[in-house]
Design a protein around this motif. Sequence first.
Motif, PDB file in Angstrom:
ATOM      1  N   UNK A 119      48.373  33.291  44.745  1.00 18.62           N
ATOM      2  CA  UNK A 119      47.681  33.904  46.066  1.00 18.62           C
ATOM      3  C   UNK A 119      48.168  34.899  46.661  1.00 18.62           C
ATOM      4  N   UNK A 120      49.403  34.553  47.250  1.00 17.58           N
ATOM      5  CA  UNK A 120      50.783  35.181  47.796  1.00 17.58           C
ATOM      6  C   UNK A 120      50.814  36.492  46.973  1.00 17.58           C
ATOM      7  N   UNK A 121      51.019  37.235  46.031  1.00 16.90           N
ATOM      8  CA  UNK A 121      51.994  37.392  45.362  1.00 16.90           C
ATOM      9  C   UNK A 121      50.023  38.574  45.013  1.00 16.90           C
ATOM     10  N   UNK A 122      49.857  38.126  44.614  1.00 13.77           N
ATOM     11  CA  UNK A 122      47.904  39.355  44.840  1.00 13.77           C
ATOM     12  C   UNK A 122      47.612  39.422  45.682  1.00 13.77           C
ATOM     13  N   UNK A 123      47.487  38.604  47.049  1.00 14.31           N
ATOM     14  CA  UNK A 123      47.560  39.637  47.956  1.00 14.31           C
ATOM     15  C   UNK A 123      48.908  41.001  48.190  1.00 14.31           C
ATOM     16  N   UNK A 151      37.936  30.813  36.079  1.00 12.26           N
ATOM     17  CA  UNK A 151      37.173  29.959  37.357  1.00 12.26           C
ATOM     18  C   UNK A 151      38.099  30.589  38.463  1.00 12.26           C
ATOM     19  N   UNK A 152      38.831  30.013  38.479  1.00 15.26           N
ATOM     20  CA  UNK A 152      40.041  29.667  39.748  1.00 15.26           C
ATOM     21  C   UNK A 152      39.722  30.704  40.069  1.00 15.26           C
ATOM     22  N   UNK A 153      40.576  32.242  39.910  1.00 12.43           N
ATOM     23  CA  UNK A 153      40.792  33.528  40.184  1.00 12.43           C
ATOM     24  C   UNK A 153      39.551  34.039  40.610  1.00 12.43           C
ATOM     25  N   UNK A 154      38.018  33.769  40.002  1.00 10.74           N
ATOM     26  CA  UNK A 154      37.419  33.658  40.613  1.00 10.74           C
ATOM     27  C   UNK A 154      36.915  33.297  42.613  1.00 10.74           C
ATOM     28  N   UNK A 158      38.847  35.207  44.622  1.00  9.55           N
ATOM     29  CA  UNK A 158      37.523  36.177  44.754  1.00  9.55           C
ATOM     30  C   UNK A 158      38.067  37.843  44.055  1.00  9.55           C
ATOM     31  N   UNK A 159      38.836  37.510  43.104  1.00 13.19           N
ATOM     32  CA  UNK A 159      38.087  38.764  41.793  1.00 13.19           C
ATOM     33  C   UNK A 159      37.716  38.564  41.020  1.00 13.19           C
ATOM     34  N   UNK A 252      42.409  49.753  36.299  1.00 14.05           N
ATOM     35  CA  UNK A 252      42.863  50.985  37.605  1.00 14.05           C
ATOM     36  C   UNK A 252      42.648  51.255  38.456  1.00 14.05           C
ATOM     37  N   UNK A 253      41.368  50.675  38.940  1.00 14.93           N
ATOM     38  CA  UNK A 253      40.456  51.302  40.181  1.00 14.93           C
ATOM     39  C   UNK A 253      40.284  49.686  40.535  1.00 14.93           C
ATOM     40  N   UNK A 254      40.925  48.964  40.228  1.00  9.44           N
ATOM     41  CA  UNK A 254      40.690  47.400  40.899  1.00  9.44           C
ATOM     42  C   UNK A 254      39.912  46.334  41.396  1.00  9.44           C
ATOM     43  N   UNK A 255      38.638  47.246  40.253  1.00  7.58           N
ATOM     44  CA  UNK A 255      37.464  47.069  40.365  1.00  7.58           C
ATOM     45  C   UNK A 255      37.532  45.437  39.055  1.00  7.58           C
ATOM     46  N   UNK A 256      37.958  45.066  38.240  1.00  4.82           N
ATOM     47  CA  UNK A 256      38.007  44.811  37.019  1.00  4.82           C
ATOM     48  C   UNK A 256      39.213  44.090  36.463  1.00  4.82           C
ATOM     49  N   UNK A 257      39.537  43.061  36.327  1.00  2.00           N
ATOM     50  CA  UNK A 257      40.457  42.679  35.835  1.00  2.00           C
ATOM     51  C   UNK A 257      41.078  41.646  34.961  1.00  2.00           C
TER      52      UNK A 257
END
Length: 695
Positions: A119-123, A151-154, A158-159, A252-257
């Motif tokens: 969570x930290x590095x993601x933020x 699911x845990x990523x969602x 919240x990604x 690249x637009x940070x809308x999708x992982x």
Amino acid sequence: MANKREFPLEKTRNIGIMAHIDAGKTTTTERILYYTGKIHKIGETHDGASQMDWMVQEQERGITITSAATTAVWKGHRVNIIDTPGHVDFTMEVERSLRVLDGAITVLDAQAGVEPQTENVWRQATTYSVPRIVFVNKMDKIGADFKFSVQSIHDRLGANAHAVQLPIGAEDNFEGVIDLLDMKADLYDEDELGSEWDVVDIPAEYLDDAKAARTDLIEAIADVDDGIMDRYLNGDDIPVEDLRKAIRKATIDLEFFPVFAGSAFKNKGVQMLLDGVVDYLPSPLDVKPYNATDPDTGEEVALIAGDDKPFAALAFKIATDPFVGRLTYIRVYTGSLEAGSYVQNTSKDNRERVGRLLQMHSNHRQEIPEVFSGDIAAVIGLKNTTTGDSLTDKDHPLILESMEIPEPVIQVSVEPKSKEDRDKLDVAIQKLSEEDPTFRAETNPETGETLIAGMGELHLDIMVDRMRREFNVDAQIGEPQVAYRETFTKSASAQGKFVRQSGGKGQYGDVWVEFTPNEEGKGFEFEDAIVGGVVPREYIPSVEQGLKESMENGVLAGYPLIDVKAKLYDGSYHEVDSSEAAFKVAASMALKNAAKDAGAVILEPIMKVEIIAPEDNFGDIMGQVTARRGRVEGMEARGNAQAVNAMVPLAEMFGYATTLRSATQGRGTFTMTFDHYEAVPKSIQEEIIKKNGGQ
Ligand SMILES: Nc1nc2c(ncn2[C@@H]2O[C@H](COP(=O)(O)OP(=O)(O)OP(=O)(O)O)[C@@H](O)[C@H]2O)c(=O)[nH]1
């Protein structure tokens, strides 16, 4: 100048690998190096043979401490990789890597999903706008669960993450992956080192799942791409290449992982992950232009990668290498730089000679004649450059946006055994703090006691170990203590007047300063509001300096005073007796005088703590949190265990590992990261002041 770059910019990837501790970053990186032909033997990270973790402390403890940089080539692309540490004590390493990366792989443990440090590095990656792909590693492990991990990523980040693969089997039966774009299966042979695999039709028993997952994936792409949405609604059969392009753009637009599955340890899925790096992560040309400022005009400049532009780079790491001395790691944004030439350090306003240039390959290096836009390399020869400095062409000076350096929260005293050890300690402190900006040291001028401060017990432990081994310092080390801070809670104005008149030239400094609390994290801000020259121009910097220096020692118990604004608005001077020194003293007196009315408080670091323990121990854990002045913020079931999230003062967390271990027969674990500062309760404040001799 002829362009001698080996790989074009669009075929360059600068990526980081980041995750919670033990998710398998180092193992994944090693496998990448193995499959790209950089190393010829697979070294298990925990048997001390790892190619990436080369520090003694890293090999002994099986953890990554410094971020290592290395280079690999995959399908005609240069991939520069930074393997970052997972332990929270080394967040600064992650932070500085993110500053210079264009993309990242987030590694998850398939059994645990998203963990606190993820969570930290993601933020942090979101703060620096770094696009990410996710690798759900350890699919071979007992309890591995790909769906749960996605699911845990969602749920926890919240990604908008979506599987582009499905695993074939899990745990002991994990055999390979299904590619949801090509709709093929990649099957690995258990006995091989994973260098080869068979591309086959999707096994019949997985076909329905794969079809459903593909539809989900296409719908997810359509949600972020209007063109795909139209074609999807029309019922068109969308070519795979177009889907890939759309995923690339949205990533690249940070809308999708995009999410991948595999097992680095069992040599499965790493090549497909590398394809993902090339397919979905940006080249230096694709990222948002980097911000810089022209120091002369204050104008903002957007740096767009290109070799034919003036040179601009950021120094993001200093390392002391036992063989070649001081290495400065740089990320080049624009232009190129030759070995033996000069650069302008715009941050320090001096010129430095570039000795040699090195390309880093984790534990060995290769000398290169020149570096180009988009490269990450190390420079030998820069003497005065420190972390975060901008290096540019002397005719085109720029200040590049730097990185945030977190405040250390914990400290220990170091008492050298002899005079000789004291000298060695000074050298060690200087070298180590150059390398690591979160490592600080200060010596109390009255007691002569040296305190070293860092981000956590492990961080300080490693630093002390390095002082002993690399610098031969013999010293007595105290118990870890909290690095408290002080701040003001109210506004107050005060005069500071320093007058000495004893014949001859005297001293005269007189200032009125208004202090107001500043926003948390904003630090010290100084405002000069003098009108009519009542304090002459030349003394104003001394007032600011005097305030800064006295704030270092606080007003209550000797801890640094932070987040305060100071406005110098009145004063007086004496034609003969005024001096810079006198104004400095006057400023510190103003601070002391204002402290009484400014509601000074002692701040303590509050840690975000996550405790995972068997359900039976739930009651004990809640009791332990409350007894430690903690606040429970949430809880959730994690398999047959319970996770408790809480905010607890760091001062109450010393020794908690032992308490937890005995309460849970060794089954409970916890992690903590610094969250914010809070004022300590009055009674504790009084105790701290008493212990520190008061002021
Ligand atoms: N079962 C299984 N174990 C793995 C896998 N990948 C890594 N491991 C093991 O997990 C442990 C941690 O792996 P590392 O690669 O050191 O993890 P890391 O994330 O680099 O750890 P830090 O750098 O210390 O944060 C080691 O014992 C690895 O052998 C995997 O795919 N499956």
